[in-house]
Motif scaffolding. Structure first.
Motif, PDB file in Angstrom:
ATOM      1  N   ILE A 121       0.950  -1.195  -0.054  1.00  0.00           N
ATOM      2  CA  ILE A 121       0.020  -0.037   0.062  1.00  0.00           C
ATOM      3  C   ILE A 121       0.812   1.049  -0.089  1.00  0.00           C
ATOM      4  O   ILE A 121       1.738   1.356   1.142  1.00  0.00           O
ATOM      5  N   LEU A 122       0.959   1.974  -1.149  1.00  0.00           N
ATOM      6  CA  LEU A 122       1.617   3.047  -1.292  1.00  0.00           C
ATOM      7  C   LEU A 122       0.707   4.572  -1.037  1.00  0.00           C
ATOM      8  O   LEU A 122      -0.301   4.292  -1.760  1.00  0.00           O
ATOM      9  N   THR A 123       1.066   5.218   0.049  1.00  0.00           N
ATOM     10  CA  THR A 123       0.078   6.499   0.035  1.00  0.00           C
ATOM     11  C   THR A 123       1.151   7.766   0.168  1.00  0.00           C
ATOM     12  O   THR A 123       2.219   7.577   0.750  1.00  0.00           O
ATOM     13  N   LEU A 124       0.756   8.713  -0.231  1.00  0.00           N
ATOM     14  CA  LEU A 124       1.387   9.971  -0.309  1.00  0.00           C
ATOM     15  C   LEU A 124       1.583  10.438   1.116  1.00  0.00           C
ATOM     16  O   LEU A 124       2.705  11.125   1.127  1.00  0.00           O
ATOM     17  N   ASP A 125       0.713  10.380   1.993  1.00  0.00           N
ATOM     18  CA  ASP A 125       0.984  10.713   3.339  1.00  0.00           C
ATOM     19  C   ASP A 125       2.002  10.027   4.098  1.00  0.00           C
ATOM     20  O   ASP A 125       2.597  10.489   4.806  1.00  0.00           O
ATOM     21  N   ALA A 126       2.379   9.074   3.564  1.00  0.00           N
ATOM     22  CA  ALA A 126       3.663   8.237   4.270  1.00  0.00           C
ATOM     23  C   ALA A 126       4.859   8.917   3.914  1.00  0.00           C
ATOM     24  O   ALA A 126       6.012   8.549   4.383  1.00  0.00           O
ATOM     25  N   SER A 127       4.928   9.649   3.049  1.00  0.00           N
ATOM     26  CA  SER A 127       6.275  10.322   2.380  1.00  0.00           C
ATOM     27  C   SER A 127       6.548  11.730   2.864  1.00  0.00           C
ATOM     28  O   SER A 127       7.473  12.586   3.055  1.00  0.00           O
ATOM     29  N   SER A 128       5.706  12.151   4.149  1.00  0.00           N
ATOM     30  CA  SER A 128       5.697  13.181   5.007  1.00  0.00           C
ATOM     31  C   SER A 128       6.917  13.146   5.745  1.00  0.00           C
ATOM     32  O   SER A 128       7.347  12.116   6.301  1.00  0.00           O
ATOM     33  N   GLY A 129       7.483  14.363   5.825  1.00  0.00           N
ATOM     34  CA  GLY A 129       8.541  14.403   6.628  1.00  0.00           C
ATOM     35  C   GLY A 129      10.150  13.976   5.886  1.00  0.00           C
ATOM     36  O   GLY A 129      11.177  13.932   6.308  1.00  0.00           O
ATOM     37  N   GLN A 130       9.979  13.841   4.563  1.00  0.00           N
ATOM     38  CA  GLN A 130      11.093  13.640   3.863  1.00  0.00           C
ATOM     39  C   GLN A 130      11.783  14.765   2.993  1.00  0.00           C
ATOM     40  O   GLN A 130      12.689  14.490   2.427  1.00  0.00           O
ATOM     41  N   ALA A 131      11.187  15.884   3.322  1.00  0.00           N
ATOM     42  CA  ALA A 131      11.659  17.246   2.721  1.00  0.00           C
ATOM     43  C   ALA A 131      13.277  17.355   3.440  1.00  0.00           C
ATOM     44  O   ALA A 131      13.604  16.982   4.352  1.00  0.00           O
ATOM     45  N   GLY A 132      14.043  17.866   2.601  1.00  0.00           N
ATOM     46  CA  GLY A 132      15.428  18.234   3.050  1.00  0.00           C
ATOM     47  C   GLY A 132      16.495  17.185   2.991  1.00  0.00           C
ATOM     48  O   GLY A 132      17.345  17.379   3.991  1.00  0.00           O
ATOM     49  N   LEU A 133      16.143  16.190   2.266  1.00  0.00           N
ATOM     50  CA  LEU A 133      17.144  15.247   2.275  1.00  0.00           C
ATOM     51  C   LEU A 133      18.480  15.423   1.465  1.00  0.00           C
ATOM     52  O   LEU A 133      18.329  16.448   0.829  1.00  0.00           O
ATOM     53  N   ALA A 134      19.509  15.156   1.815  1.00  0.00           N
ATOM     54  CA  ALA A 134      20.800  15.325   1.228  1.00  0.00           C
ATOM     55  C   ALA A 134      20.805  14.676  -0.255  1.00  0.00           C
ATOM     56  O   ALA A 134      20.234  13.714  -0.344  1.00  0.00           O
ATOM     57  N   PRO A 135      21.530  15.487  -0.929  1.00  0.00           N
ATOM     58  CA  PRO A 135      21.764  14.759  -2.283  1.00  0.00           C
ATOM     59  C   PRO A 135      22.005  13.264  -2.502  1.00  0.00           C
ATOM     60  O   PRO A 135      21.890  12.664  -3.475  1.00  0.00           O
ATOM     61  N   THR A 136      22.816  12.904  -1.696  1.00  0.00           N
ATOM     62  CA  THR A 136      23.317  11.608  -1.415  1.00  0.00           C
ATOM     63  C   THR A 136      22.179  10.647  -1.106  1.00  0.00           C
ATOM     64  O   THR A 136      22.319   9.334  -1.045  1.00  0.00           O
ATOM     65  N   GLN A 137      21.079  11.028  -0.358  1.00  0.00           N
ATOM     66  CA  GLN A 137      20.320  10.330   0.277  1.00  0.00           C
ATOM     67  C   GLN A 137      19.196   9.789  -0.749  1.00  0.00           C
ATOM     68  O   GLN A 137      18.711  10.514  -1.474  1.00  0.00           O
ATOM     69  N   ARG A 138      18.709   8.606  -0.610  1.00  0.00           N
ATOM     70  CA  ARG A 138      17.620   8.114  -1.443  1.00  0.00           C
ATOM     71  C   ARG A 138      16.147   8.768  -1.007  1.00  0.00           C
ATOM     72  O   ARG A 138      16.148   8.630   0.277  1.00  0.00           O
ATOM     73  N   SER A 139      15.278   9.051  -1.837  1.00  0.00           N
ATOM     74  CA  SER A 139      14.192   9.522  -1.466  1.00  0.00           C
ATOM     75  C   SER A 139      13.050   8.671  -1.144  1.00  0.00           C
ATOM     76  O   SER A 139      13.383   7.258  -1.458  1.00  0.00           O
ATOM     77  N   TRP A 140      11.981   8.770  -0.611  1.00  0.00           N
ATOM     78  CA  TRP A 140      11.020   7.832  -0.217  1.00  0.00           C
ATOM     79  C   TRP A 140      10.377   7.159  -1.392  1.00  0.00           C
ATOM     80  O   TRP A 140      10.150   6.235  -1.612  1.00  0.00           O
ATOM     81  N   ILE A 141      10.168   8.100  -2.664  1.00  0.00           N
ATOM     82  CA  ILE A 141       9.637   7.588  -3.665  1.00  0.00           C
ATOM     83  C   ILE A 141      10.491   6.789  -4.529  1.00  0.00           C
ATOM     84  O   ILE A 141      10.169   5.620  -5.088  1.00  0.00           O
ATOM     85  N   ASP A 142      11.769   6.855  -4.200  1.00  0.00           N
ATOM     86  CA  ASP A 142      12.702   6.050  -4.865  1.00  0.00           C
ATOM     87  C   ASP A 142      12.758   4.733  -4.370  1.00  0.00           C
ATOM     88  O   ASP A 142      12.531   3.647  -5.348  1.00  0.00           O
ATOM     89  N   ASP A 143      12.670   4.404  -3.125  1.00  0.00           N
ATOM     90  CA  ASP A 143      12.253   3.323  -2.289  1.00  0.00           C
ATOM     91  C   ASP A 143      11.154   2.595  -2.874  1.00  0.00           C
ATOM     92  O   ASP A 143      11.163   1.420  -3.038  1.00  0.00           O
ATOM     93  N   GLN A 144       9.971   3.326  -2.820  1.00  0.00           N
ATOM     94  CA  GLN A 144       8.814   2.765  -3.088  1.00  0.00           C
ATOM     95  C   GLN A 144       8.508   2.195  -4.613  1.00  0.00           C
ATOM     96  O   GLN A 144       8.060   1.205  -4.716  1.00  0.00           O
ATOM     97  N   ILE A 145       9.392   3.133  -5.363  1.00  0.00           N
ATOM     98  CA  ILE A 145       9.267   2.450  -6.839  1.00  0.00           C
ATOM     99  C   ILE A 145      10.049   1.286  -7.214  1.00  0.00           C
ATOM    100  O   ILE A 145       9.868   0.428  -7.800  1.00  0.00           O
ATOM    101  N   ASP A 146      11.112   1.433  -6.224  1.00  0.00           N
ATOM    102  CA  ASP A 146      12.045   0.104  -6.479  1.00  0.00           C
ATOM    103  C   ASP A 146      11.378  -1.282  -5.888  1.00  0.00           C
ATOM    104  O   ASP A 146      11.375  -2.383  -6.663  1.00  0.00           O
ATOM    105  N   GLN A 147      10.468  -1.134  -4.893  1.00  0.00           N
ATOM    106  CA  GLN A 147       9.831  -2.142  -4.239  1.00  0.00           C
ATOM    107  C   GLN A 147       8.735  -2.609  -5.238  1.00  0.00           C
ATOM    108  O   GLN A 147       8.207  -3.884  -5.300  1.00  0.00           O
TER     109      GLN A 147
END
Length: 629
Positions: A121-147
């Motif tokens: 189950i992929l929900t947009l509200d699960a990505s809250s708090g992901q702002a401000g990641l460092a350039p080398t860090q994988r985003s929430w959306i990257d992990d979700q798409i890979d899965q």
């Protein structure tokens, strides 16, 4: 008509024919399903069961390893073949939604309309708090798409957005779905090569975004638009999504079952799923009788519970939880210790795990001992509890007054009392309706499915089959629940049963116990219950006496059962005390031998117990047909 129910473990075949103007069951047989090697074709199992019916009835139904069709003037052969199945497995599914507690929640409920396996189950509200990641860090959306690319779903549900609301969030979600809409590709020399086939996507969100979603998913997915799952915050509309999921399952998943295509060419109507026809007959019974009906099915790979009342129907099918192939998921979600708590004997959880996993490896091995039978019923109980918990998320079951249960373990129980105890432990019925006496039927021959299967082709045959063969042949018990707490050594109610043309039996039922008053099938009685102060029945006041009109309580396999164990049902925490508790219930329902105890009812003392009021309410049993009377 020959009706075949092809389950993941067992194939049941029933022969229906006209007898003196009515359609009746004249033959029934079961055999192992032959979808797996070495057979690899479900047709072989159907033929074997049909041969058995031919031997029992003296009719030739099979000729040259084929069904003899149509029926001849000598009653050999069959005119119609109808096939339903639950053996094709669960449809892999992903839910994408805006909010986990709204659109995703309703989409998950909609997924229970047929055999599905919600992988993620992929929900947009699960990505809250992901702002401000460092350039080398994988985003929430990257992990979700890979899965999502790795799990390869067969259908995607895209839901979210209230009617009249903004469409930006839905648009963002559609772009995510676009990335995974094509079937999983292969990695060739470090290059990802997508396949050309696309996945079905059911869009059940804000209708204002339909054109935008279609444009985003163009050439990437087979988009089907249905009504918004959640048009407003206080209203859900699950039916359109449920119907589309059921259609996709029958169109995309059923043809994959080995040998089913050849059966479809012989069938008078399209092959249906077992859960679909169970839902049809459950709704029919509720509308016809005006009662609150609950049908239960404990399958090898899936567990189902259907609730229907006039104008309302809620299906709950758990496509990955069952009593054989669905055991790993059941063990993971419910826990082995939770399964073991229903056993009346000591058994280490490691031994329970070993036996259950062994069962999944050797599914056709029958229970070989008393302990094996109890373990199988513990599994059935927890599978039903899981399904009923999901069902209760959508509706209250307190007013259920008619239960019809079936499925492999319950249908083949060696003792009717064991089947009833499994049902009562799973449901914990309240009986808080205008009809506090709950009718329980045990469908030992799978006739609920048979009647549902033939309803589309011949509604008259389905009706007579239900009336004459299903309901009249398999009444299990009439159950009354006493609501109220009290010390275990105190009396909860006095119960009196006057059998028409027979004796009168009086017992006292103590708190924490079950009691049974035998009333054989074909006999009728008058029931009177005088609760103690603080104990009530149904919607009545505490202490208020109830009494049925003379001869309205019909007999059954177990007669009348009084459940005074309290709600919610509390099992003793001490293992020894808990096993003694369960053993006492088994004795009360005549599953195990034992001396008369408070559990099975004590002869009533001459003096009446204290009640809060001397009022008496007359209860009316469900109407009895003229033929049954």
């Amino acid at each position: 008509m020959l009706i075949a129910e092809i389950g993941s473990l067992i194939t049941r075949v029933t022969l229906i024919d006209e007898v003196e103007g009515d359609y009746r069951m004249i033959g029934h047989a079961e055999t192992n399903t032959t979808a797996e090697p070495p057979f690899g074709n479900v047709f072989y199992g159907l033929l074997e069961a049909t041969r058995q019916i031919g031997q029992m009835t003296g009719r030739q139904l099979v000729q040259d390893s084929q069904l003899l069709m149509p029926q001849t003037s000598t009653y050999d052969g069959v005119s119609h073949l109808l096939v339903v199945t639950s053996a094709a497995g669960a449809m892999r599914m992903v839910i994408t939604a805006i909010a986990s507690d709204v659109s995703a929640h309703h989409a998950l409920h909609a997924s229970h309309a047929t055999y599905t396996n919600v992988l993620q189950i992929l929900t947009l509200d699960a990505s809250s708090g992901q702002a401000g990641l460092a350039p080398t860090q994988r985003s929430w959306i990257d992990d979700q798409i890979d899965q999502l690319l790795q799990i390869d779903p067969e259908v995607i549900v895209l839901a979210g957005g209230l009617e009249g609301g903004a469409v930006e969030a839905v648009t963002r979600l559609a772009h995510i779905v676009r990335l995974i809409a094509m079937k999983s590709g292969v990695d060739v020399n470090g290059q990802y090569q997508p396949k050309v086939t696309t996945r079905p996507v059911i869009y059940a969100g804000n209708s204002a975004a339909r054109e935008t979603v279609s444009a985003i998913l163009h050439e990437r997915a087979e988009v089907v638009h249905v009504a918004n799952l959640c048009p407003t915050l206080d209203r859900a509309d699950l039916a359109p999504t449920q119907q589309e999921l059921a259609r996709l399952y029958e169109d995309k998943i059923l043809p994959s079952l080995a040998g089913l295509t050849s059966l479809q060419s012989l069938s008078a109507v399209p092959v249906r799923t077992v859960c679909a026809v169970q839902g049809v007959i459950t709704r029919f019974l509720a509308e016809r009788t005006g009662r609150s009906v609950l049908t239960l099915d404990t399958g090898a790979a899936a567990t189902a519970a259907f609730y229907a009342s006039p104008g309302r129907f809620i299906p709950t099918v758990l496509g990955t939880i069952g009593t054989v192939y669905g055991l790993p998921e059941l063990m993971a979600t419910q826990g082995v210790a939770t399964l073991a708590r229903w056993l009346p004997f000591a058994m280490a959880t490691s031994d329970v795990s070993e036996q259950l996993l062994n069962r999944t490896l050797r599914p056709y091995i029958l229970p070989a001992s008393r302990d094996d039978v109890y373990l199988a019923h513990a599994v059935a109980c927890e599978a039903l509890r899981a399904a009923l918990a999901r069902l209760r998320e959508q509706t209250s079951l307190d007013a259920v007054d008619w239960i019809i249960a079936g499925g492999g373990i319950l249908a083949h129980t060696p003792q009717p009392g064991l089947a009833l105890l499994t049902i009562l432990d799973a449901l914990e019925p309240m009986g808080t309706s205008d009809q506090p006496i709950i009718d329980v039927h045990l469908d030992t021959l799978g006739l609920l499915v048979t009647a549902g299967a033939i309803a589309e082709l011949n509604p008259e045959a389905a009706l007579t089959l239900v009336d004459h063969d299903l309901l009249s042949n398999v009444p299990l018990a009439r159950v009354v629940t006493l609501l109220g707490e009290g010390p275990s050594d105190t009396v909860a109610a006095e119960v009196e049963l006057k059998i028409v043309g027979g004796a009168t039996e009086r017992i006292e039922v103590k708190h924490g116990t079950l009691a049974r008053l035998p009333l054989p099938q074909g006999r009728y009685g008058e029931l009177t219950i005088r609760p103690a102060a603080g104990v009530r029945i149904g919607r009545l006041e505490p202490g208020e006496t109830i009494a049925s009109d003379g001869g309205e309580i019909a007999g059954s396999a177990l007669g009348v059962v009084i459940d005074a164990r309290g709600r919610p049902l509390r099992l003793a925490e001490d293992p020894v005390a808990r096993r003694e508790q369960i053993s006492a219930w088994l004795i009360a329902l005549n599953v195990e031998p034992g001396p008369p105890t408070a559990t099975s009812g004590l002869p009533s003392k001459p003096e009446a117990i204290t009640t809060a009021a001397e009022t008496t309410t007359t209860i009316e049993a469900p109407p009895v047909s003229a033929e049954e009377a």
